[in-house]
Design a protein around this motif. Structure first.
Motif, PDB file in Angstrom:
ATOM      1  N   LEU A  84       0.838  -1.209   0.000  1.00  0.00           N
ATOM      2  CA  LEU A  84       0.000   0.000   0.000  1.00  0.00           C
ATOM      3  C   LEU A  84       0.872   1.257   0.000  1.00  0.00           C
ATOM      4  N   GLU A  85       1.998   1.205   0.693  1.00  0.00           N
ATOM      5  CA  GLU A  85       2.931   2.339   0.677  1.00  0.00           C
ATOM      6  C   GLU A  85       3.399   2.613  -0.754  1.00  0.00           C
ATOM      7  N   ARG A  86       3.707   1.547  -1.476  1.00  0.00           N
ATOM      8  CA  ARG A  86       4.151   1.691  -2.876  1.00  0.00           C
ATOM      9  C   ARG A  86       3.056   2.377  -3.709  1.00  0.00           C
ATOM     10  N   MET A  87       1.823   1.960  -3.527  1.00  0.00           N
ATOM     11  CA  MET A  87       0.720   2.576  -4.255  1.00  0.00           C
ATOM     12  C   MET A  87       0.627   4.072  -3.922  1.00  0.00           C
ATOM     13  N   LEU A  88       0.737   4.390  -2.646  1.00  0.00           N
ATOM     14  CA  LEU A  88       0.597   5.784  -2.226  1.00  0.00           C
ATOM     15  C   LEU A  88       1.721   6.651  -2.779  1.00  0.00           C
ATOM     16  N   VAL A  89       2.953   6.141  -2.746  1.00  0.00           N
ATOM     17  CA  VAL A  89       4.075   6.889  -3.317  1.00  0.00           C
ATOM     18  C   VAL A  89       3.856   7.102  -4.810  1.00  0.00           C
ATOM     19  N   ASN A  90       3.438   6.053  -5.491  1.00  0.00           N
ATOM     20  CA  ASN A  90       3.232   6.141  -6.944  1.00  0.00           C
ATOM     21  C   ASN A  90       2.105   7.083  -7.336  1.00  0.00           C
ATOM     22  N   THR A  91       1.230   7.403  -6.398  1.00  0.00           N
ATOM     23  CA  THR A  91       0.126   8.307  -6.723  1.00  0.00           C
ATOM     24  C   THR A  91       0.323   9.703  -6.146  1.00  0.00           C
ATOM     25  N   GLY A  92       1.529   9.988  -5.678  1.00  0.00           N
ATOM     26  CA  GLY A  92       1.842  11.353  -5.301  1.00  0.00           C
ATOM     27  C   GLY A  92       1.703  11.716  -3.840  1.00  0.00           C
ATOM     28  N   VAL A  93       1.557  10.740  -2.958  1.00  0.00           N
ATOM     29  CA  VAL A  93       1.513  11.047  -1.531  1.00  0.00           C
ATOM     30  C   VAL A  93       2.950  11.248  -1.059  1.00  0.00           C
ATOM     31  N   ALA A  94       3.158  12.271  -0.244  1.00  0.00           N
ATOM     32  CA  ALA A  94       4.494  12.588   0.262  1.00  0.00           C
ATOM     33  C   ALA A  94       5.083  11.404   1.019  1.00  0.00           C
ATOM     34  N   GLN A  95       6.355  11.144   0.789  1.00  0.00           N
ATOM     35  CA  GLN A  95       7.043   9.996   1.381  1.00  0.00           C
ATOM     36  C   GLN A  95       6.885   9.945   2.900  1.00  0.00           C
ATOM     37  N   HIS A  96       6.933  11.090   3.563  1.00  0.00           N
ATOM     38  CA  HIS A  96       6.854  11.079   5.022  1.00  0.00           C
ATOM     39  C   HIS A  96       5.464  10.695   5.537  1.00  0.00           C
ATOM     40  N   ARG A  97       4.459  10.616   4.650  1.00  0.00           N
ATOM     41  CA  ARG A  97       3.093  10.276   5.047  1.00  0.00           C
ATOM     42  C   ARG A  97       2.696   8.837   4.707  1.00  0.00           C
TER      43      ARG A  97
END
Length: 192
Positions: free
Chosen positions: A131-144
Motif C-alpha cells: 500500500l505504501e508503494r501505491m501511495l508513493v506512486n500516486t503522489g503522496v508525500a514519502q513522510h506520510r
C-alpha cells in the motif's frame, strides 16, 4: 478447475472455520467432516496436529490476500479502494455476516498458535508495504505513506469487524469513502 486433494479440502475447511469461529473454536474433527476426509488422513496430512493445520490455513489465506493486495497496489487509489471495499462487502455479505478475515482471526488466536500470529504480523507488514508503494506512486508525500498505509489496512480490517458485529456493510462503505478523501488530500499535487 482441478479437483482438490483431501489435504487441500481440509486446509480450505480450516480456513473457513477460522473465519467464522476463530482459532480456538476450530475443531479438527469438524474440519475433517466439512472436508469429507477420513480420520486417518488427519495426522497423515498434518502430523503436527491442529497447530500445523491452522498454520497451513493461515498461510493459504495470506497467499490469496497477498495476491489481491499486490494487484490493487498497482492501481490508482480511486480504483483500488473501492475494489478492496467491494471485495470485503461481498465476502461478509456472502457469509451472512458470520465470517471475517482469517488472517485477523489467526492474529487474535495467537495464544493458541503463536506461529500463525507471527505469520499474520508478517503479512500485515508486507501488505502495508504494498500500500505504501501505491501511495508513493500516486503522489503522496514519502513522510506520510507509512502511517497512511497502516491506517488504510487497519480501517478496512476494523470495518470488516464492525460490519460483522452490526450485521451491516455500512461500516465498510463509510470507511472506503473516508479513506479516498484522506488519500486524495495527502497528494502533493492535489486530488486527481
Amino acid at each position: 478447475m482441478a479437483k482438490q486433494s483431501a489435504r487441500e479440502r481440509m486446509v480450505a475447511s480450516a480456513r473457513e472455520m477460522i473465519r467464522r469461529r476463530g482459532v480456538a473454536g476450530t475443531s479438527m474433527i469438524e474440519v475433517l467432516t466439512a472436508a469429507g476426509a477420513s480420520r486417518g488422513s488427519l495426522y497423515h496430512y498434518f502430523p503436527g496436529g491442529k497447530t500445523e493445520m491452522i498454520e497451513d490455513a493461515t498461510r493459504s489465506a495470506i497467499a490469496d490476500y497477498t495476491d489481491v493486495i499486490e494487484l490493487l497496489a498497482g492501481l490508482e487509489p480511486e480504483q483500488a479502494v473501492p475494489l478492496l471495499i467491494e471485495g470485503w462487502k461481498a465476502e461478509v455479505e456472502a457469509s451472512g455476516f458470520t465470517a471475517g478475515c482469517p488472517v485477523v482471526a489467526a492474529a487474535m488466536g495467537g495464544e493458541y498458535v503463536p506461529t500463525a500470529r507471527a505469520m499474520a504480523g508478517e503479512a500485515f507488514t508486507r501488505w502495508s508495504a504494498q500500500l505504501e508503494r501505491m501511495l508513493v506512486n500516486t503522489g503522496v508525500a514519502q513522510h506520510r505513506v507509512q502511517s497512511l498505509a497502516t491506517l488504510v489496512l487497519s480501517a478496512v480490517e476494523g470495518a470488516v469487524i464492525m460490519g460483522l458485529a452490526q450485521h451491516s456493510s455500512e461500516p465498510l462503505r463509510r470507511v472506503g469513502a473516508e479513506l479516498l478523501t484522506l488519500i486524495q488530500s495527502q497528494r502533493e499535487d492535489g486530488p486527481r
